[in-house]
Enzyme design. Sequence first.
Site, PDB file in Angstrom:
ATOM      1  N   GLU A  18      72.266  12.336  92.304  1.00  0.00           N
ATOM      2  CA  GLU A  18      73.047  11.576  93.277  1.00  0.00           C
ATOM      3  C   GLU A  18      73.817  10.466  92.555  1.00  0.00           C
ATOM      4  OE1 GLU A  18      71.155  11.951  97.463  1.00  0.00           O
ATOM      5  OE2 GLU A  18      70.263  10.240  96.473  1.00  0.00           O
ATOM      6  N   GLU A  73      68.716   3.647  96.321  1.00  0.00           N
ATOM      7  CA  GLU A  73      68.519   2.486  97.207  1.00  0.00           C
ATOM      8  C   GLU A  73      67.161   1.841  96.952  1.00  0.00           C
ATOM      9  OE1 GLU A  73      69.369   4.666 100.762  1.00  0.00           O
ATOM     10  OE2 GLU A  73      71.472   4.822 100.149  1.00  0.00           O
ATOM     11  N   ASN A  91      68.009  13.311 104.231  1.00  0.00           N
ATOM     12  CA  ASN A  91      67.391  12.000 104.033  1.00  0.00           C
ATOM     13  C   ASN A  91      67.926  11.070 105.127  1.00  0.00           C
ATOM     14  OD1 ASN A  91      66.480   9.512 103.216  1.00  0.00           O
ATOM     15  ND2 ASN A  91      67.692   9.426 101.333  1.00  0.00           N
ATOM     16  N   SER A 105      77.724  11.811  99.741  1.00  0.00           N
ATOM     17  CA  SER A 105      78.848  12.184 100.611  1.00  0.00           C
ATOM     18  C   SER A 105      79.052  13.699 100.695  1.00  0.00           C
ATOM     19  CB  SER A 105      80.133  11.480 100.168  1.00  0.00           C
ATOM     20  OG  SER A 105      79.986  10.077 100.294  1.00  0.00           O
ATOM     21  N   GLY A 146      77.154   7.386 100.478  1.00  0.00           N
ATOM     22  CA  GLY A 146      77.608   6.641 101.654  1.00  0.00           C
ATOM     23  C   GLY A 146      79.024   6.096 101.527  1.00  0.00           C
ATOM     24  N   LYS A 199      67.014   8.149 105.850  1.00  0.00           N
ATOM     25  CA  LYS A 199      66.955   6.726 105.500  1.00  0.00           C
ATOM     26  C   LYS A 199      66.367   5.934 106.685  1.00  0.00           C
ATOM     27  CE  LYS A 199      70.685   7.615 102.327  1.00  0.00           C
ATOM     28  NZ  LYS A 199      71.854   7.166 101.601  1.00  0.00           N
ATOM     29  N   HIS A 230      65.041   7.197  94.836  1.00  0.00           N
ATOM     30  CA  HIS A 230      66.381   7.077  95.413  1.00  0.00           C
ATOM     31  C   HIS A 230      67.033   5.796  94.901  1.00  0.00           C
ATOM     32  CE1 HIS A 230      69.674   6.771  98.220  1.00  0.00           C
ATOM     33  NE2 HIS A 230      69.501   8.054  98.454  1.00  0.00           N
TER      34      HIS A 230
HETATM   35  P1  13P Z   1      75.241  10.178 101.979  1.00  0.00           P
HETATM   36  O1  13P Z   1      75.205  11.680 102.210  1.00  0.00           O
HETATM   37  O2  13P Z   1      75.276   9.400 103.243  1.00  0.00           O
HETATM   38  O3  13P Z   1      76.311   9.810 101.007  1.00  0.00           O
HETATM   39  O4  13P Z   1      73.849   9.809 101.286  1.00  0.00           O
HETATM   40  C1  13P Z   1      73.392  10.577 100.248  1.00  0.00           C
HETATM   41  C2  13P Z   1      72.005  10.196  99.947  1.00  0.00           C
HETATM   42  O5  13P Z   1      71.750   9.061  99.545  1.00  0.00           O
HETATM   43  C3  13P Z   1      70.953  11.180 100.168  1.00  0.00           C
HETATM   44  O6  13P Z   1      69.750  10.766  99.617  1.00  0.00           O
END
Ligand code: 13P
Length: 252
Positions: free
Chosen positions: A169, A99, A9, A215, A175, A11, A97
């Site tokens: 997740e 976010e 992903n 992560s 992150g 983003k 997601h």
């Molecule tokens: P990170 O791997 O940067 O923690 O992000 C995970 C994520 O949100 C994948 O959709």
Amino acid sequence: MRRNVVAGNWKMNNSFDQAEELLSAIADELDKIKTKASEVVVCPPFPYLEMAKDIALECDFGVGAQNVSQFDAGAYTGEISASMLASMSVKFCIIGHSERRKYFGETDETLAIKVKQLLANDIEPIFCIGELLEEREANRHFDVVKEQMEKGLFHLSADEFHGVIIAYEPVWAIGTGKTATSEQAQEMHAYIRTLISKKYGQSVADDITILYGGSCNAKNAQELFANKDVDGGLIGGASLKAEDFITIVQSF
Ligand code: 13P
């Protein structure tokens, strides 16, 4: 059918040129691998999907979007419909997601519509669920995930549900560099499978692909993927480095 899947992903990262460079590097690395340990999916921003698909054609990785509209078509400025993605032969799409839930007000109810839109257009949803830190600390993580599954997915028929990939997740791990422990990931994945089994039966539960995200990186992927209910990963930061991403792809 249950598969090992590693999905990147991206983003909202990378210029067009950077995206092309990264995709080409991923393609080159994948080319060198004789037997891929997992199915690979890359989800770049919308404007790069066509380019990603062209590069993917040569080396067999899937391309996915990061969001889709709940609407069919019409006066919805800025939106991208599932049928538009299907018309570009996009085969995967991340939805729900954290976010998007946090910054764009996406609710379980909206996601329930989005998942239908994708399935009706033969696009595999990668459906994200997961609890906030305060919810885990209050020992509410199982309840939160249960509610997300019930409201976002359990309106689907068993046949429809078969077409969904789930990504657990935990929001506190995204992150932050704070990965869920292998035990925490396995515990929640097993719980998700139990929920599915109660709703749709054991064979559907056994068939569903459940990814871990948060992560996950080149160093910890192997330990996470070794768990029997963890079928791969949804990778954020580490999917932006070809070498790390390929290491994760091979971590089974
Ligand atoms: P990170 O791997 O940067 O923690 O992000 C995970 C994520 O949100 C994948 O959709």
